[in-house]
Design a protein around this motif. Structure first.
Motif, PDB file in Angstrom:
ATOM      1  N   GLN A   1       6.555 -15.693  -3.627  1.00  0.00           N
ATOM      2  CA  GLN A   1       5.368 -16.479  -4.220  1.00  0.00           C
ATOM      3  C   GLN A   1       4.495 -16.347  -2.980  1.00  0.00           C
ATOM      4  O   GLN A   1       3.422 -16.025  -3.430  1.00  0.00           O
ATOM      5  N   SER A   2       4.884 -16.961  -1.948  1.00  0.00           N
ATOM      6  CA  SER A   2       3.828 -16.743  -0.909  1.00  0.00           C
ATOM      7  C   SER A   2       3.267 -15.608  -0.248  1.00  0.00           C
ATOM      8  O   SER A   2       2.322 -15.377   0.002  1.00  0.00           O
ATOM      9  N   GLU A   3       4.224 -14.315  -0.396  1.00  0.00           N
ATOM     10  CA  GLU A   3       3.964 -13.221  -0.151  1.00  0.00           C
ATOM     11  C   GLU A   3       2.734 -12.866  -1.031  1.00  0.00           C
ATOM     12  O   GLU A   3       1.771 -12.197  -0.561  1.00  0.00           O
ATOM     13  N   PHE A   4       2.882 -12.966  -2.119  1.00  0.00           N
ATOM     14  CA  PHE A   4       1.619 -12.587  -3.188  1.00  0.00           C
ATOM     15  C   PHE A   4       0.372 -13.507  -2.961  1.00  0.00           C
ATOM     16  O   PHE A   4      -0.784 -13.271  -3.233  1.00  0.00           O
ATOM     17  N   GLU A   5       0.596 -14.978  -2.697  1.00  0.00           N
ATOM     18  CA  GLU A   5      -0.502 -15.588  -2.352  1.00  0.00           C
ATOM     19  C   GLU A   5      -1.339 -15.230  -1.164  1.00  0.00           C
ATOM     20  O   GLU A   5      -2.574 -15.620  -1.065  1.00  0.00           O
ATOM     21  N   GLN A   6      -0.831 -14.285  -0.234  1.00  0.00           N
ATOM     22  CA  GLN A   6      -1.727 -14.026   0.685  1.00  0.00           C
ATOM     23  C   GLN A   6      -2.826 -13.017   0.373  1.00  0.00           C
ATOM     24  O   GLN A   6      -3.996 -12.773   0.670  1.00  0.00           O
ATOM     25  N   PHE A   7      -2.728 -12.508  -0.946  1.00  0.00           N
ATOM     26  CA  PHE A   7      -3.679 -11.427  -1.468  1.00  0.00           C
ATOM     27  C   PHE A   7      -4.575 -12.075  -2.594  1.00  0.00           C
ATOM     28  O   PHE A   7      -5.660 -11.528  -2.831  1.00  0.00           O
ATOM     29  N   GLY A   8      -4.485 -13.454  -3.109  1.00  0.00           N
ATOM     30  CA  GLY A   8      -5.226 -13.964  -3.696  1.00  0.00           C
ATOM     31  C   GLY A   8      -4.579 -15.266  -4.747  1.00  0.00           C
ATOM     32  O   GLY A   8      -3.510 -15.111  -4.515  1.00  0.00           O
ATOM     33  N   PRO A   9      -5.129 -15.538  -5.953  1.00  0.00           N
ATOM     34  CA  PRO A   9      -4.541 -16.375  -6.688  1.00  0.00           C
ATOM     35  C   PRO A   9      -3.233 -15.677  -7.280  1.00  0.00           C
ATOM     36  O   PRO A   9      -3.285 -14.597  -7.719  1.00  0.00           O
ATOM     37  N   CYS A  10      -2.138 -16.683  -7.300  1.00  0.00           N
ATOM     38  CA  CYS A  10      -0.853 -16.138  -7.678  1.00  0.00           C
ATOM     39  C   CYS A  10      -0.316 -17.195  -8.640  1.00  0.00           C
ATOM     40  O   CYS A  10       0.072 -18.364  -8.266  1.00  0.00           O
ATOM     41  N   HIS A  11      -0.107 -16.881 -10.043  1.00  0.00           N
ATOM     42  CA  HIS A  11       0.620 -17.529 -11.038  1.00  0.00           C
ATOM     43  C   HIS A  11       1.750 -17.297 -11.266  1.00  0.00           C
ATOM     44  O   HIS A  11       2.028 -16.221 -11.418  1.00  0.00           O
ATOM     45  N   ILE A  12       2.703 -18.562 -11.078  1.00  0.00           N
ATOM     46  CA  ILE A  12       3.950 -18.105 -11.380  1.00  0.00           C
ATOM     47  C   ILE A  12       4.401 -18.760 -12.749  1.00  0.00           C
ATOM     48  O   ILE A  12       4.227 -19.963 -13.175  1.00  0.00           O
TER      49      ILE A  12
ATOM     50  N   LYS B   1     -11.696  -5.541  -9.033  1.00  0.00           N
ATOM     51  CA  LYS B   1     -11.031  -6.696  -9.187  1.00  0.00           C
ATOM     52  C   LYS B   1      -9.624  -6.225  -9.911  1.00  0.00           C
ATOM     53  O   LYS B   1      -9.913  -5.728 -11.035  1.00  0.00           O
ATOM     54  N   ALA B   2      -8.327  -6.572  -9.475  1.00  0.00           N
ATOM     55  CA  ALA B   2      -7.200  -6.096 -10.092  1.00  0.00           C
ATOM     56  C   ALA B   2      -6.250  -7.225 -10.670  1.00  0.00           C
ATOM     57  O   ALA B   2      -6.515  -8.510  -9.848  1.00  0.00           O
ATOM     58  N   LEU B   3      -5.783  -7.068 -11.769  1.00  0.00           N
ATOM     59  CA  LEU B   3      -4.701  -8.132 -12.296  1.00  0.00           C
ATOM     60  C   LEU B   3      -3.377  -7.595 -12.203  1.00  0.00           C
ATOM     61  O   LEU B   3      -3.210  -6.321 -12.663  1.00  0.00           O
ATOM     62  N   LEU B   4      -2.324  -8.012 -11.557  1.00  0.00           N
ATOM     63  CA  LEU B   4      -0.950  -7.463 -11.414  1.00  0.00           C
ATOM     64  C   LEU B   4      -0.284  -8.474 -12.299  1.00  0.00           C
ATOM     65  O   LEU B   4      -0.270  -9.760 -12.250  1.00  0.00           O
ATOM     66  N   ILE B   5       0.456  -7.992 -13.127  1.00  0.00           N
ATOM     67  CA  ILE B   5       1.471  -8.694 -13.896  1.00  0.00           C
ATOM     68  C   ILE B   5       2.915  -8.251 -13.793  1.00  0.00           C
ATOM     69  O   ILE B   5       3.172  -6.868 -14.216  1.00  0.00           O
ATOM     70  N   GLY B   6       3.685  -9.047 -13.249  1.00  0.00           N
ATOM     71  CA  GLY B   6       5.057  -8.481 -13.154  1.00  0.00           C
ATOM     72  C   GLY B   6       6.114  -9.360 -13.666  1.00  0.00           C
ATOM     73  O   GLY B   6       5.849 -10.712 -13.841  1.00  0.00           O
ATOM     74  N   GLY B   7       7.208  -8.864 -14.216  1.00  0.00           N
ATOM     75  CA  GLY B   7       8.312  -9.647 -14.730  1.00  0.00           C
ATOM     76  C   GLY B   7       9.695  -9.366 -13.941  1.00  0.00           C
ATOM     77  O   GLY B   7      10.215  -8.325 -13.968  1.00  0.00           O
TER      78      GLY B   7
ATOM     79  N   THR C   1      -5.478 -10.650  -8.347  1.00  0.00           N
ATOM     80  CA  THR C   1      -4.800 -11.812  -8.939  1.00  0.00           C
ATOM     81  C   THR C   1      -3.585 -11.380  -9.463  1.00  0.00           C
ATOM     82  O   THR C   1      -3.389 -10.316 -10.160  1.00  0.00           O
ATOM     83  N   SER C   2      -2.331 -12.313  -9.406  1.00  0.00           N
ATOM     84  CA  SER C   2      -1.307 -11.895  -9.840  1.00  0.00           C
ATOM     85  C   SER C   2      -0.549 -12.935 -10.505  1.00  0.00           C
ATOM     86  O   SER C   2      -0.944 -14.248 -10.384  1.00  0.00           O
ATOM     87  N   ILE C   3       0.241 -12.298 -11.592  1.00  0.00           N
ATOM     88  CA  ILE C   3       0.608 -13.312 -12.401  1.00  0.00           C
ATOM     89  C   ILE C   3       2.356 -13.027 -12.566  1.00  0.00           C
ATOM     90  O   ILE C   3       2.641 -11.602 -12.949  1.00  0.00           O
ATOM     91  N   LEU C   4       3.207 -13.837 -11.937  1.00  0.00           N
ATOM     92  CA  LEU C   4       4.551 -13.179 -11.853  1.00  0.00           C
ATOM     93  C   LEU C   4       5.606 -13.964 -12.854  1.00  0.00           C
ATOM     94  O   LEU C   4       5.553 -15.229 -12.705  1.00  0.00           O
ATOM     95  N   GLY C   5       6.274 -13.439 -13.702  1.00  0.00           N
ATOM     96  CA  GLY C   5       7.214 -14.235 -14.673  1.00  0.00           C
ATOM     97  C   GLY C   5       8.565 -13.807 -14.174  1.00  0.00           C
ATOM     98  O   GLY C   5       9.086 -12.942 -13.894  1.00  0.00           O
TER      99      GLY C   5
END
Ligand code: FES
Length: 251
Positions: A146-157, A104-110, A132-136
């Motif tokens: 947003q939709s591109e990351f949603e293909q991979f799993g939960p994506c929080h903006i 399980k990976a958590l990606l955090i981008g700003g 799971t992605s968190i994009l700031g």
């Protein structure tokens, strides 16, 4: 030399560009960057480092996404489809996911740290990793992929001003949502990387540092950073990074 085959504005001051023309791109790993000459001459001072957002090996094509923040990126944004660019590719060391045992990976981008995480997410998914992605972003008009990351799993903006998604910083969302992960992978402004590294200090992770560069190939020392363990001296962001283990270098 690589040719621009597509160019599109995808958010405020944010350009997505696809360039193709060399089979070397197939060896590019997530987190590596291209060093593009944005001037008319050959000086490396005219190059700009831009992270690789995606790779299409079959078409020998890479996608880059950059924000227009100065004269170099402004000049690059004015290039048109069909134009050729002088590109060093691939540069630096990326996220070492091939050698990691991870489920399980958590990606955090700003901001403009989001693009390299896209290719990373794609590669992680191919390995069967849950992402799971968190994009700031600063504000709604800066949001992209947003939709591109949603293909991979939960994506929080997350936006600084709350004009879209969760209001606050990426670390605020970490306080609100409980996300399970083995490793985190982050890319963004230094302030964000510092906050993320502190918030997740008990976790294994990697951070990718954004930095203005000179040569981009380890020859000029314009990009050195001290290591956290002083006995290891300095590291060059362009050659030893831009991806480092969390707490490997001083942010
Ligand atoms: Fe020249 Fe890193 S940019 S050594």
């Amino acid at each position: 030399m690589m040719t621009i085959v597509k160019k599109e504005q995808i958010a405020k001051d944010t350009i997505e560009m696809q360039i193709c023309g060399t089979s070397i791109v197939s060896s590019a790993e997530p987190g590596q960057f291209v060093h593009i000459n944005v001037g008319d001459g050959n000086s490396n001072l005219l190059r700009r480092p831009i992270s690789i957002a995606d790779v299409n090996k079959g078409e020998q094509m890479i996608t880059i996404i950059f924000k227009v923040i100065g004269s170099g990126t402004d000049q690059l944004s004015r290039c048109i489809v069909g134009e050729e660019l002088d590109v060093l590719v691939p540069c630096g060391k990326g996220y070492p996911i091939k050698s990691l045992s991870i489920t399980k990976a958590l990606l955090i981008g700003g901001g403009i740290g989001v693009p390299p995480l896209y290719y990373l997410a794609k590669q992680l998914q191919e390995k069967g990793v849950e992402v799971t992605s968190i994009l700031g972003f600063q504000t709604k008009e800066n949001v992209f992929y947003q939709s591109e990351f949603e293909q991979f799993g939960p994506c929080h903006i997350v936006t600084d001003d709350g004009s879209y998604g969760f209001k606050g910083y990426v670390t605020d969302l970490l306080d609100k949502e409980s996300v399970e992960f083995d490793y985190f992978f982050s890319c963004g402004p230094t302030g964000m990387l510092k906050a993320v590294s502190k918030r997740l200090e008990n976790h294994k992770g990697y951070v990718s540092i954004e930095q203005r560069m000179g040569c981009g190939i380890g020859a000029c020392y314009a990009c050195v950073v001290p290591t956290c363990d002083e006995s290891n001296g300095f590291k060059k962001i362009c050659k030893d990074g831009p991806v480092f283990r969390v707490n490997e270098v001083v942010l």
